[in-house]
Motif scaffolding. Sequence first.
Motif, PDB file in Angstrom:
ATOM      1  N   LYS A   1     -15.154  35.474  28.186  1.00 41.80           N
ATOM      2  CA  LYS A   1     -14.798  36.638  27.378  1.00 41.80           C
ATOM      3  C   LYS A   1     -13.291  36.662  27.144  1.00 41.80           C
ATOM      4  N   ALA A   2     -12.899  37.114  25.968  1.00 37.01           N
ATOM      5  CA  ALA A   2     -11.482  37.185  25.609  1.00 37.01           C
ATOM      6  C   ALA A   2     -10.788  38.246  26.457  1.00 37.01           C
ATOM      7  N   GLY A   3      -9.579  37.938  26.906  1.00 35.34           N
ATOM      8  CA  GLY A   3      -8.787  38.878  27.684  1.00 35.34           C
ATOM      9  C   GLY A   3      -9.109  38.906  29.161  1.00 35.34           C
ATOM     10  N   LYS A   4     -10.280  38.431  29.538  1.00 29.95           N
ATOM     11  CA  LYS A   4     -10.695  38.454  30.936  1.00 29.95           C
ATOM     12  C   LYS A   4     -10.480  37.110  31.623  1.00 29.95           C
ATOM     13  N   TYR A   5     -10.368  36.051  30.843  1.00 33.14           N
ATOM     14  CA  TYR A   5     -10.265  34.707  31.408  1.00 33.14           C
ATOM     15  C   TYR A   5      -9.031  33.973  30.905  1.00 33.14           C
ATOM     16  N   LYS A   6      -8.593  33.035  31.723  1.00 34.79           N
ATOM     17  CA  LYS A   6      -7.484  32.138  31.409  1.00 34.79           C
ATOM     18  C   LYS A   6      -7.917  30.745  31.840  1.00 34.79           C
ATOM     19  N   ILE A   7      -7.389  29.729  31.182  1.00 34.03           N
ATOM     20  CA  ILE A   7      -7.755  28.352  31.485  1.00 34.03           C
ATOM     21  C   ILE A   7      -6.504  27.577  31.865  1.00 34.03           C
ATOM     22  N   ASN A   8      -6.613  26.762  32.899  1.00 35.65           N
ATOM     23  CA  ASN A   8      -5.527  25.869  33.296  1.00 35.65           C
ATOM     24  C   ASN A   8      -5.947  24.469  32.864  1.00 35.65           C
ATOM     25  N   TYR A   9      -5.481  24.043  31.688  1.00 28.99           N
ATOM     26  CA  TYR A   9      -5.886  22.772  31.093  1.00 28.99           C
ATOM     27  C   TYR A   9      -4.751  21.769  31.246  1.00 28.99           C
ATOM     28  N   LEU A  10      -4.951  20.772  32.090  1.00 29.25           N
ATOM     29  CA  LEU A  10      -3.983  19.709  32.333  1.00 29.25           C
ATOM     30  C   LEU A  10      -2.596  20.264  32.685  1.00 29.25           C
ATOM     31  N   GLY A  11      -2.585  21.296  33.543  1.00 28.79           N
ATOM     32  CA  GLY A  11      -1.330  21.872  34.007  1.00 28.79           C
ATOM     33  C   GLY A  11      -0.722  22.910  33.086  1.00 28.79           C
ATOM     34  N   ARG A  12      -1.350  23.179  31.963  1.00 27.17           N
ATOM     35  CA  ARG A  12      -0.855  24.197  31.032  1.00 27.17           C
ATOM     36  C   ARG A  12      -1.792  25.400  31.071  1.00 27.17           C
ATOM     37  N   GLU A  13      -1.229  26.583  31.264  1.00 27.35           N
ATOM     38  CA  GLU A  13      -2.055  27.795  31.287  1.00 27.35           C
ATOM     39  C   GLU A  13      -2.231  28.309  29.871  1.00 27.35           C
ATOM     40  N   MET A  14      -3.475  28.683  29.554  1.00 24.97           N
ATOM     41  CA  MET A  14      -3.804  29.171  28.219  1.00 24.97           C
ATOM     42  C   MET A  14      -4.659  30.418  28.332  1.00 24.97           C
ATOM     43  N   ASP A  15      -4.242  31.472  27.623  1.00 25.32           N
ATOM     44  CA  ASP A  15      -5.023  32.700  27.549  1.00 25.32           C
ATOM     45  C   ASP A  15      -6.126  32.527  26.521  1.00 25.32           C
ATOM     46  N   VAL A  16      -7.291  33.121  26.805  1.00 23.98           N
ATOM     47  CA  VAL A  16      -8.400  33.111  25.853  1.00 23.98           C
ATOM     48  C   VAL A  16      -8.240  34.334  24.957  1.00 23.98           C
ATOM     49  N   LEU A  17      -7.909  34.123  23.688  1.00 22.43           N
ATOM     50  CA  LEU A  17      -7.747  35.221  22.746  1.00 22.43           C
ATOM     51  C   LEU A  17      -9.067  35.633  22.114  1.00 22.43           C
ATOM     52  N   GLU A  18      -9.953  34.673  21.921  1.00 23.01           N
ATOM     53  CA  GLU A  18     -11.234  34.948  21.281  1.00 23.01           C
ATOM     54  C   GLU A  18     -12.233  33.881  21.682  1.00 23.01           C
ATOM     55  N   CYS A  19     -13.501  34.255  21.767  1.00 20.40           N
ATOM     56  CA  CYS A  19     -14.561  33.312  22.117  1.00 20.40           C
ATOM     57  C   CYS A  19     -15.757  33.538  21.197  1.00 20.40           C
ATOM     58  N   ASN A  20     -16.261  32.467  20.628  1.00 16.79           N
ATOM     59  CA  ASN A  20     -17.459  32.526  19.802  1.00 16.79           C
ATOM     60  C   ASN A  20     -18.524  31.660  20.473  1.00 16.79           C
ATOM     61  N   PRO A  21     -19.480  32.290  21.205  1.00 13.36           N
ATOM     62  CA  PRO A  21     -20.485  31.504  21.926  1.00 13.36           C
ATOM     63  C   PRO A  21     -21.665  31.055  21.074  1.00 13.36           C
ATOM     64  N   ASN A  22     -21.699  31.404  19.792  1.00 11.47           N
ATOM     65  CA  ASN A  22     -22.801  31.007  18.921  1.00 11.47           C
ATOM     66  C   ASN A  22     -22.694  29.521  18.613  1.00 11.47           C
ATOM     67  N   GLY A  23     -23.812  28.851  18.682  1.00 11.21           N
ATOM     68  CA  GLY A  23     -23.827  27.419  18.417  1.00 11.21           C
ATOM     69  C   GLY A  23     -23.971  26.630  19.705  1.00 11.21           C
ATOM     70  N   ARG A  24     -23.993  25.320  19.561  1.00  6.39           N
ATOM     71  CA  ARG A  24     -24.190  24.439  20.715  1.00  6.39           C
ATOM     72  C   ARG A  24     -23.001  24.498  21.657  1.00  6.39           C
ATOM     73  N   LEU A  25     -21.791  24.543  21.106  1.00 10.04           N
ATOM     74  CA  LEU A  25     -20.572  24.649  21.898  1.00 10.04           C
ATOM     75  C   LEU A  25     -19.900  25.989  21.626  1.00 10.04           C
ATOM     76  N   ALA A  26     -19.337  26.589  22.665  1.00  8.19           N
ATOM     77  CA  ALA A  26     -18.559  27.812  22.489  1.00  8.19           C
ATOM     78  C   ALA A  26     -17.172  27.427  21.988  1.00  8.19           C
ATOM     79  N   VAL A  27     -16.669  28.151  20.999  1.00  9.54           N
ATOM     80  CA  VAL A  27     -15.349  27.900  20.430  1.00  9.54           C
ATOM     81  C   VAL A  27     -14.380  28.926  21.002  1.00  9.54           C
ATOM     82  N   LEU A  28     -13.306  28.444  21.622  1.00  5.48           N
ATOM     83  CA  LEU A  28     -12.299  29.309  22.227  1.00  5.48           C
ATOM     84  C   LEU A  28     -11.012  29.233  21.416  1.00  5.48           C
ATOM     85  N   ILE A  29     -10.460  30.378  21.096  1.00  2.00           N
ATOM     86  CA  ILE A  29      -9.140  30.457  20.469  1.00  2.00           C
ATOM     87  C   ILE A  29      -8.160  30.703  21.623  1.00  2.00           C
TER      88      ILE A  29
END
Length: 104
Positions: free
Chosen positions: A68-96
């Motif tokens: 969910k946007a605003g509730k989660y953050k991702i640590n991708y290869l040492g870089r922290e990224m906030d989830v601004l938006e999530c679209n779970p429709n479809g085979r893969l969820a798209v994260l902004i």
Amino acid sequence: MSIARDMRTCPLLEKKKTRTPSGAEKEHWEKKKDIRLTVYKKNDMLKYGSERYNDASHVGLTYEKGIKAGKYKINYLGREMDVLECNPNGRLAVLILKEVDTDA
């Protein structure tokens, strides 16, 4: 360019609120679980009407549907990224995603 080949395992961090002894609320991030995610840099040449998309720096794809946007953050290869938006429709969820500058 294969999405499955580009996927990396990274921690999904969840925002938690706790009360300090003085009664104030304090936010901290706890690791919820590891997810498989691929992240691509956003194309800055294209301008869309959404302010969230204009603020974003990256787009992510994952099989995880409960983000969910605003509730989660991702640590991708040492870089922290906030989830601004999530679209779970479809085979893969798209994260902004927006990269967070942690040096400040």
